[in-house]
Design a protein around this motif. Structure first.
Motif: not given
Length: 191
Positions: A8, A114-115, A117, A136
């Motif tokens: 990430q 993802q990172s 979030e 998302r």
């Protein structure tokens, strides 16, 4: 640190430089026609508009934005980038570019989102409620509603924010790519 967390971080750091490398490969492989360039506008123009619209609302790392395009999707900037990129893939008229672009977006943007979030969840108490109401990436058809006092900035579009985020670069970049594709088409027309 887990392998996922490591990737990430790497993905977040390399996404912009990798974009420039991909642009060079893109122009080398592109086989545009007048028709594919015109059709690409159906994705590129909304993508540039969405990025500009979103940039005028977001105050990165200062507050959680619930208004404007952020009431429809948690990631309007990335969605705009995807529309632009896939529009240019259509303009290029190359399946290789389309497949490479899809792979690149999956490898880079999924871990980046993802990172980001994880950061938002850690720093903003309302993120879980927000993420439960707003998808998302693919937008809702109607805006999610939140209490009016949740956006400290008032939740309105700001030209100053748009300028601060230098979103005019997306418009200039899109123009430069179209110019390069037009030159390529002129120098190497397809029959």
């Amino acid at each position: 640190m887990s392998e996922r967390t490591t990737w990430q971080k790497i993905a977040r750091r390399i996404r912009v430089p990798l974009g420039f490398v991909f642009a060079a490969v893109f122009l080398w492989l592109a086989r545009p026609t007048g028709k594919t360039m015109l059709l690409s506008l159906l994705l590129v123009v909304p993508g540039v508009w969405l990025r500009a619209y979103a940039a005028g609302y977001v105050r990165k790392n200062a507050e959680l934005t619930f208004t404007g395009p952020y009431a429809y999707t948690r990631n309007p900037l990335y969605l705009g980038s995807m529309l632009i990129a896939f529009g240019f893939a259509a303009a290029a008229g190359s399946w290789v570019i389309l497949i490479a672009l899809t792979t690149l977006f999956a490898a880079i943007y999924i871990p980046t989102i993802q990172s980001e979030e994880a950061y938002l969840r850690e720093h903003f108490a309302g993120f879980d409620d927000y993420s439960a109401k707003v998808p998302r990436l693919l937008p809702r058809l109607t805006p999610a509603t939140f209490p009016a006092n949740q956006n400290a900035s008032g939740g309105r579009f700001s030209w100053q924010q748009w300028q601060h985020h230098r979103e005019y670069n997306a418009l200039m970049g899109a123009g430069a790519i179209y110019l390069a594709l037009a030159v390529r088409l002129f120098l190497h027309p397809r029959g």
